[in-house]
Design a protein around this motif. Structure first.
Motif, short mmCIF file in Angstrom:
data_model
loop_
_atom_site.label_atom_id
_atom_site.label_comp_id
_atom_site.label_asym_id
_atom_site.label_seq_id
_atom_site.Cartn_x
_atom_site.Cartn_y
_atom_site.Cartn_z
N VAL A 1 14.71 -62.04 59.24
CA VAL A 1 14.93 -62.00 60.69
C VAL A 1 15.33 -60.59 61.10
O VAL A 1 16.37 -60.08 60.67
CB VAL A 1 16.02 -63.00 61.12
N HIS A 2 14.49 -59.95 61.89
CA HIS A 2 14.80 -58.63 62.41
C HIS A 2 14.81 -58.69 63.94
O HIS A 2 14.55 -59.74 64.55
CB HIS A 2 13.80 -57.58 61.92
N ALA A 3 15.11 -57.57 64.57
CA ALA A 3 15.15 -57.53 66.03
C ALA A 3 13.76 -57.75 66.61
O ALA A 3 12.74 -57.45 65.97
CB ALA A 3 15.69 -56.18 66.50
N ASN A 4 13.71 -58.27 67.82
CA ASN A 4 12.45 -58.43 68.55
C ASN A 4 12.10 -57.07 69.15
O ASN A 4 12.59 -56.70 70.21
CB ASN A 4 12.59 -59.47 69.66
N THR B 1 18.60 -61.04 57.02
CA THR B 1 18.53 -60.59 58.41
C THR B 1 19.08 -59.17 58.50
O THR B 1 20.05 -58.81 57.82
CB THR B 1 19.29 -61.54 59.35
N MET B 2 18.43 -58.37 59.35
CA MET B 2 18.75 -56.95 59.43
C MET B 2 18.87 -56.51 60.89
O MET B 2 18.04 -56.87 61.72
CB MET B 2 17.65 -56.13 58.74
N GLY B 3 19.90 -55.73 61.17
CA GLY B 3 20.09 -55.19 62.50
C GLY B 3 20.30 -53.69 62.45
O GLY B 3 20.75 -53.14 61.45
N VAL B 4 19.97 -53.02 63.55
CA VAL B 4 20.27 -51.60 63.70
C VAL B 4 20.68 -51.36 65.15
O VAL B 4 20.05 -51.87 66.08
CB VAL B 4 19.06 -50.72 63.30
#
Length: 345
Positions: free
Chosen positions: A262-265, A323-326
């Motif tokens: 799951v990454h950012a849209n 899951t990854m966020g930045v």
């Protein structure tokens, strides 16, 4: 960081009913057709006037809390992540969320880490709960509504279309349907000027009466000298690879072991270059196609995406979710979950 005896006990999301399509935005002159083609989004959700970010977050939080089934008195901390205006100035939206969900006297903290707010909250919640020997739970929420005239969801940023929405996760030290195997965070503050730009400081928000212009800020910094853009991309790629590998190592898995990612849209070009090409993420494991109908929902893409996986992708015991966020600043967070059962809800 490897975590023991920490669990995801509940997930929730709130997506406003109103839909604005990319075709409608182009017809209205609010979105550039060529950029729309490159970005790949199809639609976003638009919140009502009485649905600022914290109101949406409270809806998502109540759903997550109900699904978790944990007594309210065990909630030791509430964290709320957000990007945009929260419906009022000089105000603490996290206390509103706390009062509308679990109440109590536990710690309440607002998180401003841009698009990484939800996952930053998850890691902070894990750190907090790990130090609590007694039964305890944490609620993490996100919520954003991107409104004119302050922010233009179609035009304030490049390679993005901003949608309204909220997510929530309940973390527990007693049990749940998924184990939190690991988290990792990496910060590179040398990249901070990218979103600050070079135009100097302001005395307050919206002083010129124009929507936030992130295009110009980024261009001013990245194009100020030859090679600046390429150096920034190389730095970001290195940082993303490093934090992902750290989380995978701490969880004792390989990226190929993950059924879900799951990454950012975000825009098609970024997804294909950053995730598929450089990091080696398999497209079929992601929530990318689903996200094209919702756009970038501020701090909450990952929590909302995790909820989508739990509701619609039939996770089974033993499945791994990465899951990854930045976030602008720049901060990266990766979390690894292992489903121990299919959520009953």
């Amino acid at each position: 960081m490897r975590w023991d005896n920490l669990y995801v006990a509940g997930l929730g999301a709130y997506l406003p009913e109103q839909v604005e399509t990319v075709a409608e935005a182009i017809t209205a002159g609010r979105y550039n057709g060529a950029e729309a083609e490159a970005n790949g989004f199809r639609a976003v959700r638009v919140a009502r006037a009485d649905e600022p970010g914290p109101v949406q977050a409270a809806h998502a939080g109540r759903q997550a809390v109900e699904r978790a089934g944990i007594p309210h008195e065990q909630y030791d901390i509430v964290l709320h992540g957000c990007m945009g205006h929260q419906g009022q100035d000089f105000w603490t939206p996290v206390n509103y969320v706390q009062n509308e969900t679990v109440g109590g006297t536990g710690l309440a903290v607002e998180i401003r880490q841009g698009s990484n707010g939800g996952l930053a909250g998850l890691e902070l919640a894990a750190s907090h709960l790990a130090s609590r020997p007694a039964p305890a739970a944490a609620l993490v929420t996100t919520g954003d509504a991107f409104r004119l005239p302050y922010f233009d969801r179609w035009g304030s940023d490049s390679q993005q279309a901003y949608g309204d929405g909220a997510g929530a996760v309940v973390l527990s030290n007693q049990g749940g349907f998924a184990r939190l195997r690991s988290t990792a965070t990496y910060t590179d503050s040398s990249l901070e000027p990218i979103y600050r730009g070079t135009q100097g400081w302001t005395d307050g928000p919206f002083l010129d009466g124009k929507p936030v212009d992130l295009h110009t800020r980024k261009a001013d910094y990245l194009l100020k000298e030859e090679g600046a853009y390429d150096r920034a991309i190389q730095q970001m790629t290195k940082n993303a690879s490093q934090v992902l590998q750290e989380a995978l190592d701490d969880a004792d898995i390989k990226l190929s072991d993950a059924r879900f990612f799951v990454h950012a849209n975000i825009a098609k070009t970024i997804v294909q270059f950053s995730f598929y090409s450089l990091l080696g993420v398999r497209p079929e494991t992601t929530t990318y196609e689903w996200g094209l109908d919702y756009g970038h929902m501020g701090a909450g893409d990952q929590l909302i995406g995790m909820n989508h996986v739990a509701e619609a992708r039939n996770p089974q015991p033993g499945d791994f979710l990465v899951t990854m966020g930045v976030g602008v600043g720049f901060m990266w967070t990766v979390a690894v979950l292992e489903f121990t059962e299919t959520p009953a809800w």
